[in-house]
Scaffold this motif. Structure first.
Motif, mmCIF file in Angstrom:
data_model
loop_
_atom_site.group_PDB
_atom_site.id
_atom_site.type_symbol
_atom_site.label_atom_id
_atom_site.label_comp_id
_atom_site.label_asym_id
_atom_site.label_seq_id
_atom_site.Cartn_x
_atom_site.Cartn_y
_atom_site.Cartn_z
ATOM 1 N N VAL A 19 0.845 -1.199 0.000
ATOM 2 C CA VAL A 19 0.000 0.000 0.000
ATOM 3 C C VAL A 19 0.875 1.242 0.000
ATOM 4 O O VAL A 19 0.647 2.177 -0.765
ATOM 5 C CB VAL A 19 -0.948 -0.009 1.229
ATOM 6 C CG1 VAL A 19 -1.684 1.318 1.334
ATOM 7 C CG2 VAL A 19 -1.911 -1.169 1.131
ATOM 8 N N LEU A 20 1.907 1.268 0.845
ATOM 9 C CA LEU A 20 2.801 2.420 0.882
ATOM 10 C C LEU A 20 3.558 2.563 -0.432
ATOM 11 O O LEU A 20 3.748 3.663 -0.935
ATOM 12 C CB LEU A 20 3.782 2.316 2.046
ATOM 13 C CG LEU A 20 3.156 2.502 3.425
ATOM 14 C CD1 LEU A 20 4.198 2.276 4.511
ATOM 15 C CD2 LEU A 20 2.532 3.858 3.566
ATOM 16 N N ALA A 21 3.978 1.444 -1.007
ATOM 17 C CA ALA A 21 4.686 1.498 -2.285
ATOM 18 C C ALA A 21 3.777 2.067 -3.366
ATOM 19 O O ALA A 21 4.195 2.872 -4.193
ATOM 20 C CB ALA A 21 5.189 0.112 -2.675
ATOM 21 N N LYS A 57 7.574 7.159 18.983
ATOM 22 C CA LYS A 57 8.513 7.645 17.971
ATOM 23 C C LYS A 57 8.387 9.149 17.743
ATOM 24 O O LYS A 57 9.226 9.747 17.093
ATOM 25 C CB LYS A 57 8.288 6.923 16.643
ATOM 26 C CG LYS A 57 8.704 5.484 16.657
ATOM 27 C CD LYS A 57 8.525 4.866 15.289
ATOM 28 C CE LYS A 57 8.919 3.403 15.274
ATOM 29 N NZ LYS A 57 8.681 2.788 13.961
ATOM 30 N N GLY A 58 7.311 9.745 18.242
ATOM 31 C CA GLY A 58 7.080 11.173 18.030
ATOM 32 C C GLY A 58 6.722 11.485 16.595
ATOM 33 O O GLY A 58 7.197 12.475 16.037
ATOM 34 N N THR A 59 5.852 10.630 16.002
ATOM 35 C CA THR A 59 5.457 10.845 14.607
ATOM 36 C C THR A 59 3.948 10.745 14.423
ATOM 37 O O THR A 59 3.252 10.084 15.191
ATOM 38 C CB THR A 59 6.117 9.813 13.661
ATOM 39 O OG1 THR A 59 5.691 8.496 14.017
ATOM 40 C CG2 THR A 59 7.635 9.903 13.705
ATOM 41 N N VAL A 60 3.496 11.401 13.379
ATOM 42 C CA VAL A 60 2.128 11.267 12.899
ATOM 43 C C VAL A 60 2.240 10.941 11.416
ATOM 44 O O VAL A 60 2.992 11.583 10.686
ATOM 45 C CB VAL A 60 1.280 12.543 13.147
ATOM 46 C CG1 VAL A 60 1.870 13.764 12.461
ATOM 47 C CG2 VAL A 60 -0.162 12.339 12.705
ATOM 48 N N THR A 61 1.531 9.906 10.978
ATOM 49 C CA THR A 61 1.541 9.527 9.570
ATOM 50 C C THR A 61 0.323 10.143 8.901
ATOM 51 O O THR A 61 -0.810 9.941 9.353
ATOM 52 C CB THR A 61 1.530 7.996 9.402
ATOM 53 O OG1 THR A 61 2.673 7.465 10.090
ATOM 54 C CG2 THR A 61 1.584 7.600 7.940
ATOM 55 N N THR A 76 1.656 9.132 1.395
ATOM 56 C CA THR A 76 1.456 8.879 2.811
ATOM 57 C C THR A 76 2.831 8.814 3.446
ATOM 58 O O THR A 76 3.691 8.057 2.978
ATOM 59 C CB THR A 76 0.700 7.555 3.030
ATOM 60 O OG1 THR A 76 -0.565 7.640 2.376
ATOM 61 C CG2 THR A 76 0.493 7.274 4.519
ATOM 62 N N MET A 77 3.053 9.631 4.490
ATOM 63 C CA MET A 77 4.374 9.670 5.108
ATOM 64 C C MET A 77 4.282 10.085 6.569
ATOM 65 O O MET A 77 3.282 10.657 7.000
ATOM 66 C CB MET A 77 5.295 10.626 4.356
ATOM 67 C CG MET A 77 4.877 12.082 4.403
ATOM 68 S SD MET A 77 6.056 13.207 3.639
ATOM 69 C CE MET A 77 7.354 13.255 4.859
ATOM 70 N N ALA A 78 5.344 9.805 7.312
ATOM 71 C CA ALA A 78 5.413 10.177 8.720
ATOM 72 C C ALA A 78 6.088 11.536 8.868
ATOM 73 O O ALA A 78 7.070 11.826 8.188
ATOM 74 C CB ALA A 78 6.193 9.125 9.503
#
Length: 114
Positions: A19-21, A57-61, A76-78
């Protein structure tokens, strides 16, 4: 029968990777951009949907549309985010956000629900 956490995590990674690819398949890498590791710092605004929040991790995707001001395609990315910024957010929520880039990293500077 017990399923280990590792097995569940690996299954999720194998299911999510295509899906990410696919999300990034439209990226053109023939022109320089802030994503190619240069040291240029840029700022931008965009809208998107929260796909995941990882406080450890301190991230939002975020799944966002094209960001023409910095020549990014939809993907879609973090993004890096502080705990205070992440606290009111929920997965699936539509947001407006501002961020800065530095090389391959993007950091949220402002994020609000739509």
């Amino acid at each position: 029968m017990k399923i280990s956490a590792t097995a569940i995590l690996l299954s999720a990674l194998f299911v999510g990777a295509p899906v990410l690819a696919e999300e990034m398949s439209g990226m053109k890498m023939d022109k320089p951009s802030a994503m190619e590791g240069d040291s240029t710092t840029q700022s931008a605004k965009a809208t998107g949907m929260i796909k995941a929040i990882d406080l450890d991790k301190g991230t939002v995707t975020l799944k966002h549309g094209p960001i023409s001001s910095i020549k990014w395609p939809a993907m879609t990315m973090a993004f890096k985010i502080t705990p205070d910024q992440a606290a009111p957010l929920t997965v699936g929520e539509q947001v407006e956000f501002e961020f800065v880039t530095s090389g391959m990293e993007a950091t949220i500077t402002k994020i609000t629900a739509m």
